[in-house]
Design a protein around this motif. Structure first.
Motif, PDB file in Angstrom:
ATOM      1  N   SER A  24       8.849  -5.826  -2.213  1.00  0.00           N
ATOM      2  CA  SER A  24      10.281  -5.852  -2.446  1.00  0.00           C
ATOM      3  C   SER A  24      10.757  -4.477  -2.866  1.00  0.00           C
ATOM      4  N   ASN A  25      11.945  -4.162  -2.473  1.00  0.00           N
ATOM      5  CA  ASN A  25      12.574  -2.933  -2.938  1.00  0.00           C
ATOM      6  C   ASN A  25      13.612  -3.247  -4.010  1.00  0.00           C
ATOM      7  N   GLY A  26      13.608  -4.486  -4.504  1.00  0.00           N
ATOM      8  CA  GLY A  26      14.587  -4.941  -5.475  1.00  0.00           C
ATOM      9  C   GLY A  26      14.394  -4.320  -6.840  1.00  0.00           C
ATOM     10  N   ALA A  27      13.650  -4.987  -7.706  1.00  0.00           N
ATOM     11  CA  ALA A  27      13.465  -4.519  -9.074  1.00  0.00           C
ATOM     12  C   ALA A  27      12.758  -3.163  -9.083  1.00  0.00           C
ATOM     13  N   PRO A  28      13.078  -2.325 -10.054  1.00  0.00           N
ATOM     14  CA  PRO A  28      12.487  -0.980 -10.110  1.00  0.00           C
ATOM     15  C   PRO A  28      11.061  -0.996 -10.669  1.00  0.00           C
ATOM     16  N   MET A  29      10.126  -1.467  -9.877  1.00  0.00           N
ATOM     17  CA  MET A  29       8.727  -1.495 -10.294  1.00  0.00           C
ATOM     18  C   MET A  29       8.153  -0.093 -10.201  1.00  0.00           C
ATOM     19  N   THR A  30       7.535   0.365 -11.269  1.00  0.00           N
ATOM     20  CA  THR A  30       6.980   1.713 -11.288  1.00  0.00           C
ATOM     21  C   THR A  30       5.467   1.707 -11.455  1.00  0.00           C
ATOM     22  N   ALA A  31       4.863   0.505 -11.394  1.00  0.00           N
ATOM     23  CA  ALA A  31       3.407   0.411 -11.515  1.00  0.00           C
ATOM     24  C   ALA A  31       2.937  -0.866 -10.834  1.00  0.00           C
ATOM     25  N   SER A  32       1.657  -0.891 -10.510  1.00  0.00           N
ATOM     26  CA  SER A  32       1.070  -2.104  -9.949  1.00  0.00           C
ATOM     27  C   SER A  32      -0.412  -2.150 -10.282  1.00  0.00           C
ATOM     28  N   ARG A  33      -0.926  -3.346 -10.258  1.00  0.00           N
ATOM     29  CA  ARG A  33      -2.356  -3.595 -10.456  1.00  0.00           C
ATOM     30  C   ARG A  33      -2.800  -4.422  -9.262  1.00  0.00           C
ATOM     31  N   GLU A  34      -3.640  -3.854  -8.407  1.00  0.00           N
ATOM     32  CA  GLU A  34      -4.069  -4.549  -7.210  1.00  0.00           C
ATOM     33  C   GLU A  34      -5.450  -4.124  -6.745  1.00  0.00           C
ATOM     34  N   TYR A  35      -5.992  -4.978  -5.900  1.00  0.00           N
ATOM     35  CA  TYR A  35      -7.237  -4.684  -5.194  1.00  0.00           C
ATOM     36  C   TYR A  35      -6.889  -4.300  -3.759  1.00  0.00           C
ATOM     37  N   PHE A  36      -7.439  -3.190  -3.301  1.00  0.00           N
ATOM     38  CA  PHE A  36      -7.438  -2.834  -1.894  1.00  0.00           C
ATOM     39  C   PHE A  36      -8.835  -2.361  -1.558  1.00  0.00           C
ATOM     40  N   PRO A  37      -9.334  -2.678  -0.364  1.00  0.00           N
ATOM     41  CA  PRO A  37     -10.687  -2.246   0.012  1.00  0.00           C
ATOM     42  C   PRO A  37     -10.767  -0.736   0.194  1.00  0.00           C
ATOM     43  N   ALA A  38     -11.978  -0.234   0.201  1.00  0.00           N
ATOM     44  CA  ALA A  38     -12.213   1.203   0.338  1.00  0.00           C
ATOM     45  C   ALA A  38     -11.543   1.761   1.590  1.00  0.00           C
ATOM     46  N   SER A  39     -11.537   1.008   2.668  1.00  0.00           N
ATOM     47  CA  SER A  39     -10.958   1.487   3.923  1.00  0.00           C
ATOM     48  C   SER A  39      -9.461   1.768   3.823  1.00  0.00           C
ATOM     49  N   GLU A  40      -8.784   1.213   2.821  1.00  0.00           N
ATOM     50  CA  GLU A  40      -7.348   1.393   2.662  1.00  0.00           C
ATOM     51  C   GLU A  40      -6.977   2.224   1.426  1.00  0.00           C
ATOM     52  N   MET A  41      -7.960   2.663   0.658  1.00  0.00           N
ATOM     53  CA  MET A  41      -7.674   3.289  -0.626  1.00  0.00           C
ATOM     54  C   MET A  41      -6.905   4.605  -0.500  1.00  0.00           C
ATOM     55  N   VAL A  42      -7.298   5.488   0.386  1.00  0.00           N
ATOM     56  CA  VAL A  42      -6.637   6.788   0.504  1.00  0.00           C
ATOM     57  C   VAL A  42      -5.177   6.607   0.913  1.00  0.00           C
ATOM     58  N   SER A  43      -4.914   5.747   1.893  1.00  0.00           N
ATOM     59  CA  SER A  43      -3.524   5.527   2.317  1.00  0.00           C
ATOM     60  C   SER A  43      -2.721   4.830   1.228  1.00  0.00           C
ATOM     61  N   HIS A  44      -3.356   3.972   0.457  1.00  0.00           N
ATOM     62  CA  HIS A  44      -2.663   3.281  -0.637  1.00  0.00           C
ATOM     63  C   HIS A  44      -2.235   4.281  -1.724  1.00  0.00           C
ATOM     64  N   ILE A  45      -3.122   5.174  -2.071  1.00  0.00           N
ATOM     65  CA  ILE A  45      -2.781   6.192  -3.078  1.00  0.00           C
ATOM     66  C   ILE A  45      -1.641   7.069  -2.578  1.00  0.00           C
ATOM     67  N   ALA A  46      -1.691   7.472  -1.320  1.00  0.00           N
ATOM     68  CA  ALA A  46      -0.621   8.307  -0.754  1.00  0.00           C
ATOM     69  C   ALA A  46       0.711   7.559  -0.758  1.00  0.00           C
ATOM     70  N   ALA A  47       0.699   6.294  -0.391  1.00  0.00           N
ATOM     71  CA  ALA A  47       1.941   5.503  -0.381  1.00  0.00           C
ATOM     72  C   ALA A  47       2.504   5.359  -1.789  1.00  0.00           C
ATOM     73  N   ALA A  48       1.631   5.121  -2.765  1.00  0.00           N
ATOM     74  CA  ALA A  48       2.089   4.992  -4.153  1.00  0.00           C
ATOM     75  C   ALA A  48       2.697   6.309  -4.634  1.00  0.00           C
ATOM     76  N   ARG A  49       2.048   7.399  -4.322  1.00  0.00           N
ATOM     77  CA  ARG A  49       2.566   8.718  -4.719  1.00  0.00           C
ATOM     78  C   ARG A  49       3.952   8.933  -4.102  1.00  0.00           C
ATOM     79  N   ASN A  50       4.103   8.620  -2.811  1.00  0.00           N
ATOM     80  CA  ASN A  50       5.383   8.805  -2.128  1.00  0.00           C
ATOM     81  C   ASN A  50       6.486   7.941  -2.712  1.00  0.00           C
ATOM     82  N   ARG A  51       6.141   6.777  -3.247  1.00  0.00           N
ATOM     83  CA  ARG A  51       7.141   5.857  -3.821  1.00  0.00           C
ATOM     84  C   ARG A  51       7.299   6.031  -5.324  1.00  0.00           C
ATOM     85  N   GLY A  52       6.474   6.884  -5.938  1.00  0.00           N
ATOM     86  CA  GLY A  52       6.556   7.067  -7.377  1.00  0.00           C
ATOM     87  C   GLY A  52       6.016   5.883  -8.167  1.00  0.00           C
TER      88      GLY A  52
END
Length: 169
Positions: A24-52
């Motif tokens: 969602s782009n609704g509430a201003p979430m600035t953190a998350s706690r999740e599991y992603f597999p190793a194959s997706e970790m680098v892209s996940h970190i980049a996406a989080a950085r881009n979204r703050g």
């Protein structure tokens, strides 16, 4: 006003629908706690950085059954899952994420106090201890030395008279 990198991160479990898209782009979430597999970790970190968005990683997440043999926590299975993240590109992405504040930590396990016969137990009482969780934290630190590590639980519910020596939260 919104000032990136300041204030207390506000977030939730399962903020992300994929490694690069939030639910969602609704509430201003600035953190998350999740599991992603190793194959997706680098892209996940980049996406989080881009979204703050700040990340509390859960590299060994998922069902407790992934890490049990005959109903008891199996550290070799846990280490095997953790070893999937021991790749240079992931080590580099995590080090950069810790350095710039995108990554605030890694939870090595959740609910270590669960024992007995629940669907979330780790085995019989005494299977998990703070000393054993510290071993898991030390294992992660051997791969990612700058990454803050800890476990998700209520202090009063899990060996409250003991303290972590390696775990930081």
């Amino acid at each position: 006003t919104s000032v990136p990198g300041q204030g207390t991160p506000f977030g939730m479990n399962d903020l992300w629908s994929t490694a690069s898209a939030t639910r969602s782009n609704g509430a201003p979430m600035t953190a998350s706690r999740e599991y992603f597999p190793a194959s997706e970790m680098v892209s996940h970190i980049a996406a989080a950085r881009n979204r703050g968005v700040r990340l509390l990683l859960v590299m060994t997440g998922g069902s407790h059954d992934r890490y049990k043999t005959s109903g008891v926590f199996d550290q070799a299975k846990w280490q095997s899952a953790m070893d999937a993240f021991d790749r240079q590109e992931i080590r580099d992405a995590i080090a950069a994420g810790v350095a710039d504040g995108t990554i605030i930590g890694n939870s090595v396990m959740d609910e270590p106090q669960q024992s007995g016969t629940t669907s979330k137990d780790w085995g019989p009482p005494g299977t998990m201890t703070k000393a054993r969780v510290d071993q898991l934290c030390a294992y992660v630190k051997s791969i990612f030395p700058t990454l803050p590590v800890g476990a998700g639980h209520d202090h009063s519910a899990f060996e409250p008279s003991q303290s972590y020596q390696v775990g930081e939260f």
